[in-house]
Each structure stands twice: as C-alpha cells, then as structure tokens.
Design an enzyme around this catalytic site. Structure first.
Site, PDB file in Angstrom:
ATOM      1  N   GLU A   1      -9.542  -4.783  -3.793  1.00 27.28           N
ATOM      2  CA  GLU A   1      -8.843  -3.617  -3.266  1.00 27.28           C
ATOM      3  C   GLU A   1      -9.825  -2.500  -2.919  1.00 27.28           C
ATOM      4  O   GLU A   1      -9.527  -1.644  -2.077  1.00 27.28           O
ATOM      5  CB  GLU A   1      -7.820  -3.111  -4.279  1.00 27.28           C
ATOM      6  CG  GLU A   1      -6.707  -4.092  -4.586  1.00 27.28           C
ATOM      7  CD  GLU A   1      -5.654  -4.174  -3.494  1.00 27.28           C
ATOM      8  OE1 GLU A   1      -5.792  -3.468  -2.479  1.00 27.28           O
ATOM      9  OE2 GLU A   1      -4.690  -4.945  -3.664  1.00 27.28           O
TER      10      GLU A   1
ATOM     11  N   SER B   1       0.835  -1.200   0.000  1.00 24.16           N
ATOM     12  CA  SER B   1       0.000   0.000   0.000  1.00 24.16           C
ATOM     13  C   SER B   1       0.874   1.255   0.000  1.00 24.16           C
ATOM     14  O   SER B   1       1.668   1.459  -0.917  1.00 24.16           O
ATOM     15  CB  SER B   1      -0.964  -0.047   1.183  1.00 24.16           C
ATOM     16  OG  SER B   1      -2.001   0.892   1.041  1.00 24.16           O
TER      17      SER B   1
END
Length: 502
Positions: free
Chosen positions: A334, A216
């Site tokens: 996601e 991330s």
C-alpha cells in the site's frame, strides 16, 4: 512516537502527484460507451432508459441521481433525482467528476432481462479517488462497470461523486447555511445509495440485499457510513478495500481556515451570504486545485459533527457501527501510494531506525515500505476486524499479495495500492495472463457469494473463515492462490499497534 514521526516524514516527502493516479497501466482508457449490442429499454420512475445489451448483460449508463451541482447548487447537498420525457440515451459513459462538475450520474449493469420482482443482489461500487480523481467506470485501469458480476446474477451500480474542491470544501459562509456542509462527495455517495433503495427494484434488484463495495477513498466513505446516522439502513453488507481505517477527518475549524485562505487569495472576503454567492461564481481552479495527496489543506473529509461525528476507530470501539457483514482488507504494498525511500528512514534518529529494522528487516527500502503499508492499512484492518467481531457482527479479513509474473521486476515490494480492483471485477479480461485468471475468478466469486448470502463462503474448496479473536483467520490472495492464514503478519501488526497507542 515512531508511527507519528515516520508518517509525518512520509507526508512531508512530496508525495505522488494526484493526477498520476488517473494514469492507468498500459495506456488503458475507460470505456466511453456501453458494449455495442442490441437495445435494452427500461421504464423507471424517472423516465424511460434506452441502454445496450451484449453477451447476456444489460448496460444503463449515465442515469442522473441528483441535479447537476453547478451554479447556486455548488456546495449544497444533492437534490432529488430529476425526471425526463421520452427515451433517455443510456449508452454513453458519464463525465468524470475529476473534470466536470455536472457529473452526478450512476450506471446500472445487470443480467439481461432481469425483471422487477427478481430480487437480485446488488453491489454499489464507490470508486477510489484520493478525493481528487477517478470515476465509477474504468477507475485506475480496471473496467469496474460490473460485467463479470452481472454474468453471475448480481446487479452492479457504479456511483460518481464530486471530487476535489467541489467534493470537500469548508468555509464559514457555507457552514452557516442550513443542512450538511463540507463533505459533498460523501453526501453524493449517500444519495446514490438512497437512489438504489428507491429505484433498484425496477431493474430487478433487491433493495434489502445491497452490498456497498469501495476502494481507498471510497472505502473510507463506507467505513464512515457504517457509523454515520445519515446512512443508516442504506446497505446490508459492506466490502472495504484499502480503507485507511485509522485516518481521522480534518477538524472543521482547520478546514474552514483553509477555505478562508483560499477564498481570500481568490478575492472573496467575508463569511456571509454575499461571500457564499461569490464563491459559487468562481471557477474551481481559482481555489488552488487539489494539490498533492497528503498535502495539508487538500480535499479531505471534514469532522462536521453531522455526517462525520467521530473517527472510524472511535465509532467501532464504541460499538456504534452497523452490525452488518463486513469484509475488510488491503494489499502488501500500500505504500506504493506515497513511495517512501530508504533515505526517509535514514533521516530518523538511530534508535527509531533500529526499532523498525529489528521488526521489518535490515533492507531499509523494503523496511520503510512495509512499515508504511502496515501503519496505513494492514494493522488498521486487523483493528477493525477485532472490534467488529467483538461487537458480534459477521467479519472477514483478507490480505492481497499477488503480483503477476510480468510485473515482479517493477513491484519488488508486493501488490500496489488499487492492484486488487481488477482482480475483484475480473476486468479487463485482456489484461490478465492465463496464470492470473484463476485468482481473479476466485476473488470475483467470493465477492459474488458475499453479495448473495452475506458470507464469502467457499471457492474451489477453500472456505473463507469468519474472523474471530482466537485464531484471527483470514484469506491471503497470493502466489499460491487463496489460502487461509492465522495471525498473518502478527509481529508487524503488533509493533505498529503498540507504537500507535503511545
């Protein structure tokens, strides 16, 4: 246009509050100390460390790699690693930068008794954070200190970095000071890698065999370091998990304008040295906190022209990236990070709804979630893979879609953001059902192979093929284990790619 308009709708929806990312499943709490065992003592260039040894693994926690960035050192580049006299207790986990500015520490986990000169491969872990939360150990419900890697002969270094307004903040008074500005969290990541280059040999590691692994926000940092002159030569391999490769930094002028607004609201005016000094005396909470993920003006990388000189896509397209072996990939849901709903799609004009559901299916809740996933991660991953491979660099692509049986009811759209992390690290072992462990063991082994050799190789007879333009082969980590797929989700990715180009 549909990409931009729907992305804007997602960002205006009122996104997942950042503190929720720190709440791990099942009430998990990060370890406060290294596993109990015998004492492990090591002499380093900074001083002597007293760590812990358990089950064939040495743990050295809370090693300072820079002075505490507090007082006059707030919003300055990290300084030289401090030294100490006597033995330093290295058995307790460092504080998280989420709650403490004195947090620039790293952890080293290695095979027990690894000797200087052993030249073991090194993984440097840069945790996910949304630029607001997390820490090098135990981020998002997974023990990420690296025990399973160490048992396979790999040293793992977990690096803390400044978060929130301490990590990403711009103001004209700070920009006028010498040196880098605005992206202090990214400076810390680079400082951690510099520490590894200078010091890891004392732990038995090879400073010329360093793999940067991030998830991330941490993965975004790695992608930028691949194109930034400030990080040249600090790592020889990279793994990017859920890296948001098309996301651009905030323009410096915009970030400075936000900083001025926050400073003035806290009673600090002007743009000279007096203003900088006054800002450093404020509690960080006076600057309004971190806000919600995606909210305008929140902590985020800044295009400062020194550390961030171009977007990731621009850099790879121009061939400016380090031509090192790279693994990149993401998860099948996601969009869990922002939780889009069918109502968001229904709020779009009819022609946009029709265009999207034609490709992603008629079930609007799933369609908008799949679209946001592909728009943010899945298509940008393919774009980076194509560019890096075109530039002649070794490239591997993955897609993580595995959902444990016990979680399918609450994860109808697939594997959520960060779900792959515990599978990669293989921890905490108690969190896995028996049927989950083979996939985790396979992923941990692929990452280990990559750290050792620069290629993920084969695990259980499944060779992870190098990405090329002809077949675009990749690995899917799904319900039937690691499987090679060619042109995976091509229609979805093509749709997003074409829309993004308009």
């Amino acid at each position: 246009m549909i990409v931009r308009s729907l992305a804007a709708a997602v960002l205006s929806f009122g996104l997942l509050a950042a503190p929720a990312l720190a709440q791990a499943p099942g009430g998990y709490q990060p370890p406060a100390a290294a596993p109990a065992g015998t004492t492990a003592t090591l002499k380093t260039g900074q001083g002597v460390l007293q760590g812990s040894r358990a089950d064939g693994v040495d743990y050295f926690y809370a090693i300072p790699f820079a002075p505490a960035p507090v007082g006059d050192l707030r919003w300055r580049p990290p300084g030289a690693p401090p030294s100490w006299t006597g033995e330093r207790d290295a058995t307790k986990a460092p504080p998280s930068c989420q709650s403490n500015e004195d947090c620039l520490y790293l952890n080293v986990v290695r095979p027990a008794n690894a000797k200087r000169g052993a030249k073991l491969p090194v993984i440097v872990w840069i945790h996910g954070s949304a630029f607001r939360v997390g820490q090098a150990i135990g981020a998002f419900g997974a023990d990420t200190e690296g025990t399973e890697f160490a048992k396979k002969g790999v040293i793992v270094v977990g690096v803390n970095h400044r978060l929130g307004r301490a990590g990403w903040f711009a103001h004209p008074a700070l920009s006028r000071e010498p040196g880098l500005t605005a992206n202090y969290g990214n400076m810390d990541q680079i400082a951690g890698l510099k520490w590894v280059k200078a010091n890891i040999a004392a732990f038995g590691g090879d400073p010329r065999k360093v793999t940067a692994v991030g998830e991330s926000a941490g993965a975004m940092g790695i992608l930028n370091m691949m194109i930034s002159p400030e990080a040249k030569g600090l790592f020889q391999r990279a793994v990017v998990e859920s890296g948001f490769a098309r996301t651009a930094p905030t323009p410096l002028a915009d970030a400075e304008a936000t900083g001025v607004r926050l400073a003035e609201a806290a009673g600090v005016k002007g743009d000279g040295p007096e203003a900088a000094a006054a800002l450093r005396k404020l509690p960080l909470s006076a600057l309004g906190g971190a806000g919600r993920i995606g909210a305008p003006g929140g902590p985020f990388p800044v295009m400062d022209g020194k550390l961030y000189v171009e977007t990731v896509i621009q850099g790879f397209a121009a061939g400016h990236e380090a031509r090192i072996p790279l693994i990149i990939g993401g998860n099948s849901h996601e969009a869990s990070l922002v939780r889009p709903t069918a109502a968001m799609l229904e709020a779009q004009p009819a022609e946009r709804q029709a265009a999207l559901t034609k490709v992603f299916g008629d079930e609007k809740g799933k369609a908008i979630n799949d679209f946001v996933t592909v728009q943010s991660i899945t298509e940008p991953d393919r774009a980076i893979a194509r560019l890096h491979a075109r530039n002649g660099a070794p490239m591997w692509l993955y897609y993580f879609s595995y959902v444990p049986a016990a979680e399918t009811a609450r994860k109808p759209y697939g594997a959520a953001h960060v779900d792959e992390v515990r599978f990669v690290f293989g921890q905490p072992r108690a969190s896995f059902a028996a049927e989950d462990l083979p996939l985790s063991d396979a992923m941990n082994r692929y990452w280990t192979n990559f750290a050792r050799t620069g290629a993920p190789g084969a695990v259980g007879g499944v060779v992870w093929p190098r990405f090329d333009a002809a077949k675009e082969a990749q690995i899917e980590f799904g319900a039937d284990g690691p499987k090679v797929r060619e042109h995976l989700l091509k229609d979805w990715r093509d749709f997003v790619e074409a829309a993004a180009a308009k």
